[in-house]
Structure formats: C-alpha cells, structure tokens
Design an enzyme around this catalytic site. Structure first.
Site, PDB file in Angstrom:
ATOM      1  N   ASP A  32      69.364  50.507  91.257  1.00 13.31           N
ATOM      2  CA  ASP A  32      68.005  50.179  90.806  1.00 13.31           C
ATOM      3  C   ASP A  32      67.104  50.117  92.028  1.00 13.31           C
ATOM      4  OD1 ASP A  32      65.690  48.598  89.757  1.00 13.31           O
ATOM      5  OD2 ASP A  32      66.966  48.393  87.985  1.00 13.31           O
ATOM      6  N   THR A  36      60.390  48.030  88.423  1.00 14.22           N
ATOM      7  CA  THR A  36      59.949  47.080  87.388  1.00 14.22           C
ATOM      8  C   THR A  36      61.031  46.032  87.106  1.00 14.22           C
ATOM      9  OG1 THR A  36      60.758  48.524  85.620  1.00 14.22           O
ATOM     10  CG2 THR A  36      58.455  48.780  86.261  1.00 14.22           C
ATOM     11  N   ASP A  57      66.249  54.704  94.614  1.00 14.45           N
ATOM     12  CA  ASP A  57      65.422  55.417  93.634  1.00 14.45           C
ATOM     13  C   ASP A  57      66.246  56.587  93.103  1.00 14.45           C
ATOM     14  OD1 ASP A  57      63.690  57.083  92.318  1.00 14.45           O
ATOM     15  OD2 ASP A  57      62.153  57.086  93.875  1.00 14.45           O
ATOM     16  N   VAL A  58      66.628  56.535  91.824  1.00 12.19           N
ATOM     17  CA  VAL A  58      67.535  57.570  91.292  1.00 12.19           C
ATOM     18  C   VAL A  58      66.834  58.915  91.077  1.00 12.19           C
ATOM     19  CG1 VAL A  58      69.132  55.902  90.261  1.00 12.19           C
ATOM     20  CG2 VAL A  58      67.283  56.858  88.861  1.00 12.19           C
ATOM     21  N   TYR A 146      55.699  59.146  79.351  1.00  8.64           N
ATOM     22  CA  TYR A 146      56.946  58.458  78.980  1.00  8.64           C
ATOM     23  C   TYR A 146      57.664  59.239  77.879  1.00  8.64           C
ATOM     24  CZ  TYR A 146      59.923  54.576  77.338  1.00  8.64           C
ATOM     25  OH  TYR A 146      60.976  53.774  76.958  1.00  8.64           O
ATOM     26  N   ARG A 187      54.133  44.468  77.407  1.00  7.87           N
ATOM     27  CA  ARG A 187      54.658  44.671  76.053  1.00  7.87           C
ATOM     28  C   ARG A 187      54.290  43.479  75.185  1.00  7.87           C
ATOM     29  NH1 ARG A 187      60.562  47.247  77.473  1.00  7.87           N
ATOM     30  NH2 ARG A 187      60.409  45.950  79.323  1.00  7.87           N
TER      31      ARG A 187
HETATM   32  P1  NAD Z   1      62.703  47.383  82.557  1.00  2.00           P
HETATM   33  O1  NAD Z   1      61.425  47.809  83.177  1.00  2.00           O
HETATM   34  O2  NAD Z   1      63.011  45.929  82.530  1.00  2.00           O
HETATM   35  O3  NAD Z   1      63.930  48.101  83.243  1.00  2.00           O
HETATM   36  C1  NAD Z   1      63.873  49.363  83.843  1.00  2.00           C
HETATM   37  C2  NAD Z   1      64.654  49.312  85.142  1.00  2.00           C
HETATM   38  O4  NAD Z   1      64.656  50.624  85.739  1.00  2.00           O
HETATM   39  C3  NAD Z   1      64.010  48.370  86.166  1.00  2.00           C
HETATM   40  O5  NAD Z   1      64.983  47.525  86.731  1.00  2.00           O
HETATM   41  C4  NAD Z   1      63.431  49.320  87.203  1.00  2.00           C
HETATM   42  O6  NAD Z   1      63.337  48.745  88.502  1.00  2.00           O
HETATM   43  C5  NAD Z   1      64.401  50.493  87.129  1.00  2.00           C
HETATM   44  N1  NAD Z   1      63.856  51.744  87.625  1.00  2.00           N
HETATM   45  C6  NAD Z   1      62.703  52.355  87.259  1.00  2.00           C
HETATM   46  N2  NAD Z   1      62.554  53.510  87.929  1.00  2.00           N
HETATM   47  C7  NAD Z   1      63.642  53.635  88.731  1.00  2.00           C
HETATM   48  C8  NAD Z   1      64.084  54.612  89.664  1.00  2.00           C
HETATM   49  N3  NAD Z   1      63.356  55.715  89.924  1.00  2.00           N
HETATM   50  N4  NAD Z   1      65.260  54.427  90.320  1.00  2.00           N
HETATM   51  C9  NAD Z   1      66.005  53.319  90.073  1.00  2.00           C
HETATM   52  N5  NAD Z   1      65.651  52.363  89.207  1.00  2.00           N
HETATM   53  C10 NAD Z   1      64.481  52.521  88.540  1.00  2.00           C
HETATM   54  O7  NAD Z   1      62.722  47.975  81.087  1.00  2.00           O
HETATM   55  P2  NAD Z   1      63.794  47.854  79.907  1.00  2.00           P
HETATM   56  O8  NAD Z   1      63.106  47.391  78.712  1.00  2.00           O
HETATM   57  O9  NAD Z   1      65.004  47.147  80.381  1.00  2.00           O
HETATM   58  O10 NAD Z   1      64.161  49.394  79.668  1.00  2.00           O
HETATM   59  C11 NAD Z   1      65.359  49.959  80.135  1.00  2.00           C
HETATM   60  C12 NAD Z   1      65.531  51.359  79.569  1.00  2.00           C
HETATM   61  O11 NAD Z   1      65.577  51.300  78.145  1.00  2.00           O
HETATM   62  C13 NAD Z   1      64.404  52.318  79.934  1.00  2.00           C
HETATM   63  O12 NAD Z   1      64.953  53.592  80.188  1.00  2.00           O
HETATM   64  C14 NAD Z   1      63.563  52.349  78.696  1.00  2.00           C
HETATM   65  O13 NAD Z   1      62.878  53.553  78.572  1.00  2.00           O
HETATM   66  C15 NAD Z   1      64.606  52.170  77.604  1.00  2.00           C
HETATM   67  N6  NAD Z   1      64.007  51.611  76.376  1.00  2.00           N
HETATM   68  C16 NAD Z   1      63.700  50.282  76.278  1.00  2.00           C
HETATM   69  C17 NAD Z   1      63.133  49.798  75.105  1.00  2.00           C
HETATM   70  C18 NAD Z   1      62.823  48.345  74.912  1.00  2.00           C
HETATM   71  O14 NAD Z   1      62.316  47.985  73.834  1.00  2.00           O
HETATM   72  N7  NAD Z   1      63.116  47.456  75.836  1.00  2.00           N
HETATM   73  C19 NAD Z   1      62.849  50.682  74.057  1.00  2.00           C
HETATM   74  C20 NAD Z   1      63.145  52.020  74.211  1.00  2.00           C
HETATM   75  C21 NAD Z   1      63.749  52.476  75.370  1.00  2.00           C
HETATM   76  N1  UDP Z   2      50.087  45.046  71.420  1.00  2.00           N
HETATM   77  C1  UDP Z   2      49.106  44.122  71.096  1.00  2.00           C
HETATM   78  N2  UDP Z   2      48.733  43.214  72.037  1.00  2.00           N
HETATM   79  C2  UDP Z   2      49.304  43.159  73.298  1.00  2.00           C
HETATM   80  C3  UDP Z   2      50.315  44.099  73.614  1.00  2.00           C
HETATM   81  C4  UDP Z   2      50.686  45.038  72.650  1.00  2.00           C
HETATM   82  O1  UDP Z   2      48.576  44.137  69.981  1.00  2.00           O
HETATM   83  O2  UDP Z   2      48.885  42.303  74.095  1.00  2.00           O
HETATM   84  C5  UDP Z   2      50.493  46.029  70.396  1.00  2.00           C
HETATM   85  C6  UDP Z   2      50.477  47.474  70.870  1.00  2.00           C
HETATM   86  O3  UDP Z   2      49.188  48.029  70.728  1.00  2.00           O
HETATM   87  C7  UDP Z   2      51.491  48.111  69.953  1.00  2.00           C
HETATM   88  C8  UDP Z   2      52.484  46.986  69.668  1.00  2.00           C
HETATM   89  O4  UDP Z   2      51.826  45.777  70.039  1.00  2.00           O
HETATM   90  O5  UDP Z   2      50.880  48.499  68.748  1.00  2.00           O
HETATM   91  C9  UDP Z   2      53.774  47.101  70.480  1.00  2.00           C
HETATM   92  O6  UDP Z   2      53.402  47.280  71.827  1.00  2.00           O
HETATM   93  P1  UDP Z   2      54.466  47.363  73.018  1.00  2.00           P
HETATM   94  O7  UDP Z   2      53.673  47.653  74.246  1.00  2.00           O
HETATM   95  O8  UDP Z   2      55.337  46.174  73.019  1.00  2.00           O
HETATM   96  O9  UDP Z   2      55.422  48.583  72.657  1.00  2.00           O
HETATM   97  P2  UDP Z   2      55.193  50.044  72.038  1.00  2.00           P
HETATM   98  O10 UDP Z   2      55.880  49.974  70.740  1.00  2.00           O
HETATM   99  O11 UDP Z   2      53.736  50.335  71.873  1.00  2.00           O
HETATM  100  O12 UDP Z   2      55.851  50.929  73.014  1.00  2.00           O
END
Ligand code: NAD
Ligand code: UDP
Length: 312
Positions: A32, A36, A57-58, A146, A187
């Site tokens: 990592d 973030t 950085d991957v 994204y 979020r």
């Molecule tokens: P997060 O931001 O907490 O975790 C992401 C991690 O990736 C962080 O620790 C960050 O430092 C690391 N990172 C980012 N770019 C990097 C790089 N270039 N090299 C090495 N490390 C790097 O977010 P999260 O919610 O834990 O999400 C994790 C994964 O799950 C992501 O790929 C995200 O797209 C996916 N995801 C999460 C959700 C959700 O609801 N939490 C939904 C859909 C997909």
């Molecule tokens: N949202 C909101 N207020 C906030 C943050 C998010 O109303 O302060 C709404 C956003 O517009 C979206 C939903 O909550 O419709 C979920 O947002 P999030 O960023 O958690 O994830 P998304 O599903 O959009 O990736």
C-alpha cells in the site's frame, strides 16, 4: 502455509481482509502506498511474524520474493471525493496497477482476485443490477476515471484468464460501510455519522431520492472469502439488497445516533447514479452467501467506531 498479497491492504476493506486471511492461516503481505489508507488500520498486525507491510505504489512495477498463492488487488481510491481529487492516480492504479498485480499473480501461478465495483453499472438502466448487465457509464464525466478504470481492470483480468489461464475472481462490491472508514472521506456513511454525532447539518445531495443498498463490512469479507475459494471465473455481485433512498438513510442515521441535526440539501454531484441495488442470485447460488448483518446492527457498530475515532 499459504501466502497472500493484498494491495490496498492498509485501507478500509483491505485491512479487514488482511485480518481475515491471517485468521484463515495465510501469511499476508500488504502492499500500500498510503494514498488514502493509513498504517493505523494495520498497526495491530505489524508486529506479527506472519504479516508484512510494503509501502509501494502498485502502479509502478514491484517484485515479491518467495511463493504467493493469492493476489487480492484492492488498491484504488474508492471515495468519489478521493478519486475526483486523484483522477490520474485512479486511472493508473486501475490500469497499470492491475497489470502489475496480474503480472505478479501470473509469475507466481497465484489466484487473482479483483476488487471491482457496482460503479461498472454506472447510472443503471436495469434494476436491480445483475452481473449480465453491461452498464451505463459516462466515460468522460468526472466519475468516469473510477468507473472506466474498474471496467478496464475487469477486461484485463479476463484477458489474463483467457490468454494465460490465470485463475481469476472478480467481486463487484456494492456500497460497503463499517469501522475504519476515514472520517469525512466524502462517502455518505463517514459524512452522515460524524455530522449527526456533532449535531451539524446532515448534507443530503440532490433531493435525496437516489437509492443505495448498504452492506456491512463483515458480510462483504465473508463473501470475498467464499468467492476466492470458489470456481466462479465471471464477476459476482456482493452487496446487501436492502435498498433505500439517501434521504431515508439520513433519517435512519440521525435516529440511530439520537441526534437533532437538521437535514440540509446540497447540489447533486455530476453523474451521481439514481439507483443501485445488487441482484445477489449468483452469490446465493454459487457461494451460498447472503448478508447477515442488519442495517441497525451495522450502524450501531459503525457509530461506536466513529464516536471513538472522533474522541481521539
Ligand atoms: P480505501 O481508500 O480505504 O482503500 C484503498 C487503499 O488503496 C488505500 O489504503 C490506499 O492507500 C491504497 N492505494 C490507492 N492507490 C494505491 C496505489 N497506487 N498503490 C498502492 N496502494 C494504493 O477504500 P476501500 O473502501 O477500502 O476500497 C478498497 C477497494 O475496494 C478499492 O479498490 C475500491 O474500488 C473497492 N470498492 C470499495 C467499495 C466500498 O463500498 N468500500 C465499493 C466498491 C469497490
Ligand atoms: N451523498 C450525500 N451526502 C454526502 C455524501 C454522499 O447525499 O455528504 C450521496 C451521494 O450523492 C450518493 C450517495 O450519497 O448519491 C452515496 O454516495 P457515496 O459517495 O457514499 O458512494 P457512491 O455510491 O456515490 O459511490
């Protein structure tokens, strides 16, 4: 002993996965760059002999010594605020980062699991979303960095599977929440709970009519674990089908916190999807998985976490 590499392992989901794989007897290498994520999320694992952390950085090539059985690629900014601020890093980690992680899996003959997302469905025209739906994504909108990075990552993973016979698993994760989310990472859960706890206005975007379906992190991790050990090569949705509007969600959080925060309305971000609900038939059939944690229980645990995090 089996060994897993988890990219993004210091993030919200990645850190929970590190814990789960360790509990299943894996040795874990967390890679990592802390873009973030935070070392705080893995602090309690750092002293263990079966856990290693590599700050890297991957999106840049990397090598790992010794055998690897599984590569779980979770590195990527995941909050809209983060990826809107980091558009190029987001595109790079979804493309170059995925390529590097796939290259590692291929070299080690390891199984590869990709963290994909419900965002591949964009602003969906099919409801609920099944894995067969191809999606409705604006490639040049601000969220496209994204969504398209993840769509590319899926295409790349499938190409490695078809061309090199790599064992590939793709999880399409729907909105997941729980302890270790960064306070105010943008979020909705880390926005609404701290706002409600502080008695500040709860910021609902648009009229709050858009829907989401929220899954608690322990349910997601169980689904990912089952998927990793399954034979499912095509993408599988993991999420909680309990759908609600964002306005209802704000009211639910306010009540769960016992807060008197007013609800205020702010502009709806560009391309914010109007609906989102997973069809989890495939996860039920292939993995015998379905979510177990109710919104009430999940929110209680997450509110407790944010209360403590804010006090620190
Ligand atoms: P997060 O931001 O907490 O975790 C992401 C991690 O990736 C962080 O620790 C960050 O430092 C690391 N990172 C980012 N770019 C990097 C790089 N270039 N090299 C090495 N490390 C790097 O977010 P999260 O919610 O834990 O999400 C994790 C994964 O799950 C992501 O790929 C995200 O797209 C996916 N995801 C999460 C959700 C959700 O609801 N939490 C939904 C859909 C997909
Ligand atoms: N949202 C909101 N207020 C906030 C943050 C998010 O109303 O302060 C709404 C956003 O517009 C979206 C939903 O909550 O419709 C979920 O947002 P999030 O960023 O958690 O994830 P998304 O599903 O959009 O990736």
């Amino acid at each position: 002993m089996k060994r897993a590499v988890i990219t993004g392992g210091a993030g919200f989901l990645g850190s929970h996965l590190c814990e789960r794989l360790l509990a299943e007897g894996y040795e874990v290498l967390c890679v990592d760059n802390l873009l973030t994520g935070r070392t705080e999320n893995i602090q309690h694992l750092l002293g263990r002999a079966d856990f290693q952390f590599l700050q890297h950085d991957v999106s840049r090539p990397f090598e790992v010594d010794g055998p690897v059985d599984a590569v779980l690629h979770f590195a990527s900014p995941a909050s809209p605020i983060d990826y809107l601020e980091l558009p190029i890093q987001t595109l790079k980690v979804g493309s170059l980062g995925t390529h590097n992680a796939l290259g590692l899996a291929k070299a080690k003959r390891a199984r590869f699991l990709l963290a994909s997302t419900s965002e591949v469905y964009g602003d969906p025209k099919e409801h609920p979303q099944k894995e067969t739906y191809w999606g409705n994504v604006n490639p040049i909108g601000p969220r496209g960095v994204y969504d398209e990075a993840k769509r590319f990552a899926e295409a790349m993973a499938m190409a490695y599977h078809r061309t090199h016979g790599l064992e590939v698993r793709i999880v399409r994760i729907f909105n997941t929440y729980g302890p270790r989310m960064r306070v105010r990472d943008g979020r909705v859960v880390p926005a609404f709970i701290p706002q409600a706890l502080a008695g500040e206005p709860i910021t609902v975007f648009g009229e709050g009519k858009q829907t989401r379906s929220f899954c608690f992190v322990s349910d997601l991790v169980e689904g990912i674990w089952r998927l990793l050990n399954s034979e499912a090569t095509t993408p599988v949705n993991i999420g909680n089908p309990h759908e609600m509007t964002i306005l209802e969600f704000a009211e639910t959080i306010r009540a769960a916190v016992g807060s008197a925060s007013p609800i205020v309305f702010k502009p709806l971000p560009v391309d914010d999807p109007q609906t989102r609900q997973p069809d989890i038939t495939l996860a039920r059939t292939l993995l015998g998985w379905e979510p177990k944690v109710s919104l009430k229980e999940g929110l209680e645990s997450t509110i407790r976490y944010f209360r403590e995090a804010l006090a620190r």
